[in-house]
Design a protein around this motif. Sequence first.
Motif, PDB file in Angstrom:
ATOM      1  N   LEU A  61       0.830  -1.200   0.000  1.00  0.00           N
ATOM      2  CA  LEU A  61       0.000   0.000   0.000  1.00  0.00           C
ATOM      3  C   LEU A  61       0.875   1.265   0.000  1.00  0.00           C
ATOM      4  CD1 LEU A  61      -2.787   1.271   0.113  1.00  0.00           C
ATOM      5  CD2 LEU A  61      -2.738   1.011   2.606  1.00  0.00           C
ATOM      6  N   VAL A  62       1.910   1.282   0.811  1.00  0.00           N
ATOM      7  CA  VAL A  62       2.821   2.423   0.831  1.00  0.00           C
ATOM      8  C   VAL A  62       3.524   2.565  -0.523  1.00  0.00           C
ATOM      9  CG1 VAL A  62       4.893   3.384   1.907  1.00  0.00           C
ATOM     10  CG2 VAL A  62       3.141   2.288   3.322  1.00  0.00           C
ATOM     11  N   TYR A  63       3.909   1.442  -1.111  1.00  0.00           N
ATOM     12  CA  TYR A  63       4.568   1.446  -2.416  1.00  0.00           C
ATOM     13  C   TYR A  63       3.671   2.091  -3.470  1.00  0.00           C
ATOM     14  CZ  TYR A  63       6.666  -0.533  -6.676  1.00  0.00           C
ATOM     15  OH  TYR A  63       7.216  -0.710  -7.930  1.00  0.00           O
ATOM     16  N   LEU A  64       2.407   1.699  -3.503  1.00  0.00           N
ATOM     17  CA  LEU A  64       1.480   2.264  -4.483  1.00  0.00           C
ATOM     18  C   LEU A  64       1.162   3.713  -4.173  1.00  0.00           C
ATOM     19  CD1 LEU A  64      -0.987  -0.756  -4.854  1.00  0.00           C
ATOM     20  CD2 LEU A  64       0.861  -0.078  -6.407  1.00  0.00           C
ATOM     21  N   GLY A  65       1.034   4.059  -2.879  1.00  0.00           N
ATOM     22  CA  GLY A  65       0.755   5.442  -2.509  1.00  0.00           C
ATOM     23  C   GLY A  65       1.895   6.378  -2.868  1.00  0.00           C
ATOM     24  N   ALA A  66       3.120   5.839  -2.912  1.00  0.00           N
ATOM     25  CA  ALA A  66       4.264   6.670  -3.286  1.00  0.00           C
ATOM     26  C   ALA A  66       4.358   6.888  -4.788  1.00  0.00           C
ATOM     27  CB  ALA A  66       5.556   6.045  -2.766  1.00  0.00           C
ATOM     28  N   GLY A  67       3.455   6.272  -5.539  1.00  0.00           N
ATOM     29  CA  GLY A  67       3.403   6.515  -6.972  1.00  0.00           C
ATOM     30  C   GLY A  67       4.342   5.649  -7.791  1.00  0.00           C
ATOM     31  N   TYR A  68       4.865   4.613  -7.214  1.00  0.00           N
ATOM     32  CA  TYR A  68       5.767   3.751  -7.973  1.00  0.00           C
ATOM     33  C   TYR A  68       4.965   2.901  -8.952  1.00  0.00           C
ATOM     34  CZ  TYR A  68       9.218   5.095  -4.476  1.00  0.00           C
ATOM     35  OH  TYR A  68      10.053   5.816  -3.667  1.00  0.00           O
ATOM     36  N   PRO A  69       5.595   2.367  -9.978  1.00  0.00           N
ATOM     37  CA  PRO A  69       4.854   1.638 -11.018  1.00  0.00           C
ATOM     38  C   PRO A  69       4.281   0.308 -10.512  1.00  0.00           C
ATOM     39  CG  PRO A  69       7.212   1.458 -11.387  1.00  0.00           C
ATOM     40  CD  PRO A  69       7.039   2.459 -10.294  1.00  0.00           C
ATOM     41  N   TYR A  70       3.124  -0.012 -11.111  1.00  0.00           N
ATOM     42  CA  TYR A  70       2.529  -1.319 -10.809  1.00  0.00           C
ATOM     43  C   TYR A  70       3.447  -2.422 -11.337  1.00  0.00           C
ATOM     44  CZ  TYR A  70      -1.817   1.107  -9.725  1.00  0.00           C
ATOM     45  OH  TYR A  70      -2.758   1.927  -9.165  1.00  0.00           O
ATOM     46  N   GLY A  71       3.276  -3.590 -10.815  1.00  0.00           N
ATOM     47  CA  GLY A  71       4.088  -4.724 -11.225  1.00  0.00           C
ATOM     48  C   GLY A  71       3.801  -5.904 -10.308  1.00  0.00           C
ATOM     49  N   PRO A  72       4.767  -6.776 -10.112  1.00  0.00           N
ATOM     50  CA  PRO A  72       4.542  -7.949  -9.257  1.00  0.00           C
ATOM     51  C   PRO A  72       4.587  -7.641  -7.770  1.00  0.00           C
ATOM     52  CG  PRO A  72       6.767  -7.987 -10.141  1.00  0.00           C
ATOM     53  CD  PRO A  72       6.072  -6.830 -10.793  1.00  0.00           C
TER      54      PRO A  72
END
Length: 414
Positions: free
Chosen positions: A100-111
């Motif tokens: 969730l933190v990874y996606l909230g930071a705007g990093y690209p989708y992936g595995p």
Amino acid sequence: MEEQESPRGGPPRERGGPPSLRRWTRGQGGAPGQDRLPWRSTIAITVFVLVGSNFAAHVHSGRVPLDGFARVLLLAGCGVLLVRHRHPVVAAFASSAAALVYLGAGYPYGPVFLSVAVGCFAAVTAGYRRQAWAAVGMLWLGHLLVAHWLYRWLPPEGDSAAPWAQEVGVAAWAVAIIAVAEVVRVRREQWARERAGRAAAQKRRADEERLRIARELHDVLAHSISVINVQAGVGLALLDSDPEQARTALTTIKSASKEALGEVRQVLETLRTPGDAPRSPAPGLDRLPELVEQAATTGLAVEVTTTGERTALPPGVDLAAFRIVQEALTNVVRHSAARTARVAIGYEPGALVLGIEDAGPSAGGDAGGSGNGLIGMRERAAALGGTIEAGPPPAGGFRVTARLPLATPAKETQ
């Protein structure tokens, strides 16, 4: 099973389903090897996630490029999977929080979702279903807020709301992961129940075999030792006054002890070589004259009558009938002052009826019985679907009536 206290047997002794399924966690019956950290699988997942995320960063160039913080989040989300067997709830929530933190930071989708899938899968199969659903729900709701509301204030700059079709895809992915985990959990529980059922059936067969051997030994030893006890008393009483009669008593003791040793050896051979055929046939009513002769050596005259058309008996019924008559005559020798007994054998359609009766009266004093004679007879009859009635008739004495069906019922399986 109830017993009435009587001269022919004391009160019965009290005798004491599948075990509950245990969760697949450490110290609670988990799968073999779950106490060790899953290093290999965790390293493989980590490498896949890092490589896949680098590839996704090139494809989704509009997202924030991967940096050190992104790689720390990916490593944290995968590294927590090392404890997924010991602490599955921690693995599920920690991997979801990192994603969730990874996606909230705007990093690209992936595995990045792979670590969440593995963590929640471990939680569901370990039995923590609600916690796994909560972790997935937390991730989905958090992604929903980021993609449709908080994106205005979060990187990357100029980002727009995600299409709802993407949210449907994320929800479908989450449901699919949980559904697969539920299927695996149910299948594991079925395997556990099957193993528990097989273990319970094996224990039940072992208990039945021990009970059978205990009944056999009781019947063999009780009868033979009763004969030996009576003849030893006769021999001691006549040793000086009538040596010839004392010799006859000693001969009877030798014969009875030899026969008892042979039958005990036959029973014990089944313990040493389970599954093998016995070396000598089990006793049946064809050996009834031997019981009559042994009873005669103790001073008990036995009259045998047979009614009905004699037919071949199933081995189990034949053995049970012999043991019931043997135990009943042993009780007469031990507990009755009667010098005569009657044995009636009736062949009826579909059943064998046995009647053993003496006129009494009861002998006083302790005869050394274990109190299990009537219990053993009832257990033998019940195992064949038959019944035993024992007690004093109106005219006095004692009577044992056994009814054994010739077609034994099949055992129920659980």
